[in-house]
Write a protein that holds these residues in place. Structure first.
Motif, short mmCIF file in Angstrom:
data_model
loop_
_atom_site.label_atom_id
_atom_site.label_comp_id
_atom_site.label_asym_id
_atom_site.label_seq_id
_atom_site.Cartn_x
_atom_site.Cartn_y
_atom_site.Cartn_z
N ASN A 6 0.85 -1.18 0.00
CA ASN A 6 0.00 0.00 0.00
C ASN A 6 0.89 1.24 0.00
O ASN A 6 1.73 1.41 0.89
N PRO A 7 0.75 2.14 -0.98
CA PRO A 7 1.61 3.33 -1.03
C PRO A 7 1.50 4.19 0.22
O PRO A 7 2.41 4.95 0.53
N ALA A 8 0.39 4.06 0.95
CA ALA A 8 0.22 4.86 2.15
C ALA A 8 1.15 4.42 3.27
O ALA A 8 1.35 5.17 4.24
N ALA A 9 1.74 3.24 3.14
CA ALA A 9 2.57 2.70 4.23
C ALA A 9 3.78 3.59 4.52
O ALA A 9 4.28 3.60 5.64
N GLY A 10 4.23 4.35 3.53
CA GLY A 10 5.40 5.19 3.76
C GLY A 10 5.08 6.63 4.14
O GLY A 10 5.98 7.46 4.23
N ILE A 11 3.80 6.94 4.35
CA ILE A 11 3.43 8.31 4.68
C ILE A 11 3.76 8.60 6.14
O ILE A 11 3.41 7.84 7.04
N THR A 12 4.43 9.71 6.36
CA THR A 12 4.73 10.15 7.72
C THR A 12 3.94 11.43 8.00
O THR A 12 3.55 12.15 7.09
N GLY A 13 3.72 11.72 9.27
CA GLY A 13 3.04 12.95 9.64
C GLY A 13 1.53 12.85 9.49
O GLY A 13 0.96 11.78 9.25
N ARG A 14 0.87 13.99 9.62
CA ARG A 14 -0.58 14.07 9.60
C ARG A 14 -1.06 14.59 8.25
O ARG A 14 -0.43 15.46 7.64
N VAL A 15 -2.20 14.07 7.81
CA VAL A 15 -2.74 14.39 6.49
C VAL A 15 -4.21 14.78 6.63
O VAL A 15 -4.96 14.16 7.40
N ALA A 16 -4.63 15.81 5.90
CA ALA A 16 -6.04 16.20 5.84
C ALA A 16 -6.53 16.09 4.41
O ALA A 16 -5.86 16.55 3.47
N LEU A 17 -7.67 15.45 4.22
CA LEU A 17 -8.32 15.37 2.91
C LEU A 17 -9.51 16.33 2.93
O LEU A 17 -10.46 16.13 3.68
N VAL A 18 -9.47 17.36 2.11
CA VAL A 18 -10.54 18.36 2.05
C VAL A 18 -11.41 18.05 0.82
O VAL A 18 -10.93 17.99 -0.29
N GLY A 19 -12.71 17.84 1.06
CA GLY A 19 -13.60 17.41 -0.01
C GLY A 19 -13.51 15.91 -0.20
O GLY A 19 -13.50 15.41 -1.33
N CYS A 20 -13.49 15.19 0.92
CA CYS A 20 -13.19 13.76 0.88
C CYS A 20 -14.37 12.89 0.44
O CYS A 20 -14.20 11.69 0.25
N ASN A 21 -15.56 13.46 0.29
CA ASN A 21 -16.73 12.64 -0.05
C ASN A 21 -16.99 12.56 -1.55
O ASN A 21 -18.00 12.02 -1.98
N GLY A 22 -16.08 13.12 -2.35
CA GLY A 22 -16.21 12.97 -3.79
C GLY A 22 -15.72 11.61 -4.26
O GLY A 22 -15.24 10.79 -3.47
N PHE A 23 -15.84 11.36 -5.54
CA PHE A 23 -15.47 10.07 -6.11
C PHE A 23 -14.00 9.73 -5.80
O PHE A 23 -13.69 8.65 -5.29
N ILE A 24 -13.09 10.66 -6.08
CA ILE A 24 -11.68 10.41 -5.83
C ILE A 24 -11.40 10.42 -4.34
O ILE A 24 -10.64 9.58 -3.82
N GLY A 25 -12.00 11.33 -3.61
CA GLY A 25 -11.76 11.42 -2.18
C GLY A 25 -12.13 10.16 -1.43
O GLY A 25 -11.43 9.74 -0.49
N ARG A 26 -13.22 9.52 -1.84
CA ARG A 26 -13.62 8.27 -1.19
C ARG A 26 -12.59 7.18 -1.45
O ARG A 26 -12.28 6.37 -0.56
N ALA A 27 -12.07 7.14 -2.67
CA ALA A 27 -11.06 6.13 -2.99
C ALA A 27 -9.77 6.36 -2.20
O ALA A 27 -9.14 5.41 -1.73
N VAL A 28 -9.39 7.63 -2.04
CA VAL A 28 -8.18 7.93 -1.27
C VAL A 28 -8.39 7.56 0.19
O VAL A 28 -7.51 6.98 0.83
#
Length: 612
Positions: free
Chosen positions: A11-33
């Motif tokens: 999973n590419p997310a495995a290497g993410i460090t720190g805190r992340v905010a998804l703004v507009g997360c209920n759209g088609f792409i946002g839900r997938a992310v």
């Protein structure tokens, strides 16, 4: 070119460090992310949306922090993102069709509003912003050779100009504040859970046309070439960009398949996979619509180590056999089509069995400015599949009422083929009354509001950027007194609820009693909300209001006895309807309270007879 099943990989997310905010997360792409990175980031993820999120987000990101914030309130968006080092801007900017009618000034206003959001986000030092943009509209006509990020941008239509203006605004904010950024120019995403929207979602629209035997509206002659990329591949590209962080500062990166598909070939692909012809309704292209666009994705491979893996052919087959959700709204928990078991493909699509959701359809007749957006958000979050019945843009010379009738016709056809649990829309009784005849188990609901506060709220809302033609509205109605006197804005509740222009208020209220399962009051919102959610079987969370009109200098209204008198004088039918229903509601208050205190399987006699 992606041709088959994606290889096993981390999973590419495995290497993410720190805190992340998804703004507009209920759209088609946002839900997938969210689905991709939510389980990995846990409490380090913040989900920001303009309305309540559905129960699927509890499964995808159970530990994530949630916040509600609207684009019209930049400081609130920034506050909602908290201490996130990386913010992903997934905010939708309409569709090419919905933006097409906007003039240059309005496009610049929308871009400036987004620029204000980015400037507010820049207040946190060291923050990195990732903007999802358009890979087709920004470049303009590109021919059948894949276009790289080095090509000059030549947007040919308002949608592309808006997207490019937002990108340029972000670059300006970066220079002025030190905010670092990366732009992802995304091709045409497709995959499970995509909404069918006019002017977007070609693959989803074709799948729905095949499943439900409804027409597919084709703009052009079918020779148009587009680059289609699976939404799961897009989500992985975004995760890799988050992982790259400030090392990718200032980069613009194409995200697509690198391969062009003619729309006519795509139609044939779905016809062959679905084993049935698709009825095609040809429509003229919009001015400025491009003939061909394919993205060169070599830079994404070099900088992100990313390439698309999912196959369009395989996904279409799986969508036709495994499709969940609805044509009107994204599925609550869309299947990962690219990971579905191969055995599922063995059954040839024959006559489709009619899916039966576990419960009746609830239809919310949404009268504007009655807190309907807040209720709709909660009901849609708890009842899936669901749909929002929207009126098509004015692109064929038809009147608004004719297009409203057509929108409800489409909804009835979709509901007959694939039943919904919840739907809503700014529909009138003359449309909605056809629903019980088709589906006797359907339950109708609505909300009423005191005409004085409803009129003031409508006036204030339409003077803000939340209302796209707000500048034209301000010019036409510089004072609230001008708005009150205009005949089109009088007796709005009666307009939505009556059978005819002269139907007595008493008759309208009697119909509310007999035909509707529940009718609430804005002035008694908490009680109305609790009763309606209980009746519909939706768990009540913390009470929140969405799409709330911001307080701005341009929409200030000074209350006075004279203003109230004038509004009541111009809205006599609405005042009578509200007073009559308020009296009936009040007489049942004790019954409602007893219902809420009773065991969960209890039912009140109800404001209408439907549940008695």
């Amino acid at each position: 070119m992606p041709t088959g099943r994606p290889p096993a990989r981390d999973n590419p997310a495995a290497g993410i460090t720190g805190r992340v905010a998804l703004v507009g997360c209920n759209g088609f792409i946002g839900r997938a992310v969210t689905r991709l990175i939510g389980p990995v980031l846990g409490e380090r993820l913040t989900l920001v949306n303009r309305s309540e999120l559905g129960p699927a987000f509890e499964r995808w990101a159970p530990s994530a922090r949630r916040a509600i914030a609207d684009l019209a309130e930049p400081d609130r968006v920034a506050a909602a993102c908290g201490d996130a080092e990386t913010v992903v801007d997934l905010i939708a900017d309409g569709t090419p069709v919905s933006v097409h009618g906007l003039d240059l000034r309005r496009i610049h206003q929308l871009a400036a509003l987004r620029c204000d959001v980015h400037a507010a986000l820049a207040a946190r030092p060291g923050r990195h912003l990732i903007l999802t943009s358009s890979g087709g509209a920004v470049y303009g006509e590109a021919g059948e050779t894949p276009v790289s990020e080095n090509r000059a941008e030549r947007p040919a239509a308002p949608y592309g100009l808006l997207k490019l203006s937002i990108e340029q605004g972000l670059a300006h904010v970066g220079r002025a504040t030190g905010l670092t950024w990366t732009v992802l120019r995304i091709a045409n995403p497709y995959g499970p859970g995509q909404q069918v929207r006019r002017g977007q979602g070609v693959v989803a629209a074709l799948v729905e046309a095949s499943l439900n035997d409804i027409p597919f509206q084709l703009r052009g002659d079918g020779g148009e070439v587009r680059d289609f990329v699976h939404v799961a591949d897009v989500a992985e590209a975004i995760a890799l960009t988050v992982r790259g962080g400030r090392d990718l500062a200032g980069e613009i990166i194409n995200i697509g398949s690198g391969t062009g598909r003619r729309i006519g070939d795509l139609i044939r692909l779905v016809e062959e996979a679905g084993r049935r012809p698709i009825r095609v309704e040809t429509m003229p292209q919009m001015p400025g619509e491009i003939r061909s666009n394919i993205l060169d994705v070599g830079k994404a491979a070099r900088l992100l180590g990313w390439q698309p893996h999912r196959s369009l052919e395989r996904t279409v087959q799986l969508l036709l056999t495994e499709r969940t959700g609805s044509a009107g709204e994204a599925a609550d928990d869309p299947p990962a089509a690219e990971d579905a078991a191969p055995a599922r493909m063995k059954a040839a699509p024959g006559p489709r069995a009619k899916a039966t959701p576990p419960g009746p359809l609830w239809f919310f007749l949404h009268i504007p400015k009655t807190a309907g957006s807040s209720l709709r958000s909660e009901l849609a979050g708890g009842l899936a599949p669901n749909a929002n019945v929207t009126v098509a843009p004015a692109d064929s010379g038809r009147s608004f009422e004719v297009r409203r009738d057509a929108a409800f016709d489409r909804f009835l056809a979709e509901h007959a083929a694939r039943p919904f649990r919840f739907a809503s829309g700014h529909m009138r009784w003359r449309q909605v009354r056809r629903l019980p005849a088709q589906d006797p188990q359907a339950r109708l609901t609505t909300m009423l509001r005191d005409p004085v506060t409803r009129v003031v709220s409508a006036y204030r809302y339409m003077r803000t950027p939340l209302h796209p033609p707000h500048e034209d509205f301000i010019r036409e109605f510089p004072r609230i007194e001008d708005f009150i006197e205009h005949s089109a804005h009088r007796n709005y509740m009666a307009l939505f609820l009556s059978d005819s222009d002269d139907e007595p208020a008493e008759a309208i209220v009697d119909r509310l009693d007999s035909a509707f399962a529940f009718v609430g009051l804005y002035e008694d919102y908490s009680l109305s909300r609790a009763v309606l959610l209980r009746l519909a079987g939706v768990a009540a969370a913390e009470e929140r209001h969405v799409r709330k009109t911001p307080d701005l200098p341009v929409n200030e209204v000074t209350a006075s006895a004279d203003l109230e008198r004038r509004i009541r004088a111009r809205n006599e039918r609405d005042c009578e309807i509200h007073a009559l229903w308020r009296d009936r509601f009040e007489r049942r208050r004790a019954e409602f309270l007893a219902f809420l205190a009773a065991p969960s399987d209890a039912r009140p006699a109800g404001p209408g007879g439907a549940l008695s």
